[in-house]
Design a protein around this motif. Structure first.
Motif, PDB file in Angstrom:
ATOM      1  N   THR A 115       4.272   2.046   5.793  1.00  0.00           N
ATOM      2  CA  THR A 115       4.996   3.095   5.069  1.00  0.00           C
ATOM      3  C   THR A 115       4.683   3.114   3.579  1.00  0.00           C
ATOM      4  N   GLY A 116       3.820   2.197   3.136  1.00  0.00           N
ATOM      5  CA  GLY A 116       3.417   2.186   1.735  1.00  0.00           C
ATOM      6  C   GLY A 116       4.432   1.574   0.794  1.00  0.00           C
ATOM      7  N   LYS A 117       5.335   0.777   1.310  1.00  0.00           N
ATOM      8  CA  LYS A 117       6.391   0.183   0.485  1.00  0.00           C
ATOM      9  C   LYS A 117       6.043  -1.227   0.020  1.00  0.00           C
ATOM     10  N   VAL A 118       4.755  -1.515  -0.092  1.00  0.00           N
ATOM     11  CA  VAL A 118       4.307  -2.815  -0.577  1.00  0.00           C
ATOM     12  C   VAL A 118       3.509  -2.618  -1.861  1.00  0.00           C
ATOM     13  N   LYS A 119       3.466  -3.647  -2.663  1.00  0.00           N
ATOM     14  CA  LYS A 119       2.713  -3.586  -3.910  1.00  0.00           C
ATOM     15  C   LYS A 119       1.393  -4.331  -3.814  1.00  0.00           C
ATOM     16  N   ALA A 120       1.223  -5.126  -2.764  1.00  0.00           N
ATOM     17  CA  ALA A 120       0.005  -5.926  -2.620  1.00  0.00           C
ATOM     18  C   ALA A 120      -0.235  -6.231  -1.149  1.00  0.00           C
ATOM     19  N   ILE A 121      -1.480  -6.570  -0.852  1.00  0.00           N
ATOM     20  CA  ILE A 121      -1.854  -7.025   0.482  1.00  0.00           C
ATOM     21  C   ILE A 121      -2.916  -8.104   0.315  1.00  0.00           C
ATOM     22  N   ARG A 122      -2.792  -9.153   1.073  1.00  0.00           N
ATOM     23  CA  ARG A 122      -3.793 -10.228   1.026  1.00  0.00           C
ATOM     24  C   ARG A 122      -5.054  -9.749   1.719  1.00  0.00           C
ATOM     25  N   PHE A 123      -6.191 -10.166   1.173  1.00  0.00           N
ATOM     26  CA  PHE A 123      -7.463  -9.800   1.791  1.00  0.00           C
ATOM     27  C   PHE A 123      -7.567 -10.347   3.210  1.00  0.00           C
ATOM     28  N   THR A 124      -6.988 -11.511   3.445  1.00  0.00           N
ATOM     29  CA  THR A 124      -7.048 -12.076   4.798  1.00  0.00           C
ATOM     30  C   THR A 124      -6.264 -11.202   5.777  1.00  0.00           C
TER      31      THR A 124
END
Length: 71
Positions: free
Chosen positions: A37-46
């Motif tokens: 839903t796009g409610k995150v500010k970051a995502i781990r590459f893994t």
């Protein structure tokens, strides 16, 4: 936010549910839902790599830059 998340599109193309993908990737359904839903500010590459592996796609299929200054 200038980054649009198209995870739901890739999931639909692969006919995979949120629950199934979360189990395959090894992250909680809640965190995957927040990402979808796009409610995150970051995502781990893994995490991104694991999702791409399961959905057989590229990171650019999931993440898209949208220039909102032209609106």
């Amino acid at each position: 936010m200038n980054i649009q998340i198209n995870l739901d599109v890739e999931m639909a193309k692969n006919k995979v549910s949120l629950k199934d993908l979360s189990q395959r990737v090894g992250i909680s359904a809640t965190n995957l839902s927040l990402l979808k839903t796009g409610k995150v500010k970051a995502i781990r590459f893994t995490t991104l790599a694991a999702i791409c592996k399961e959905l057989q796609c590229q990171p650019g299929d999931i993440l898209e830059y949208v220039d909102d200054t032209t609106i």
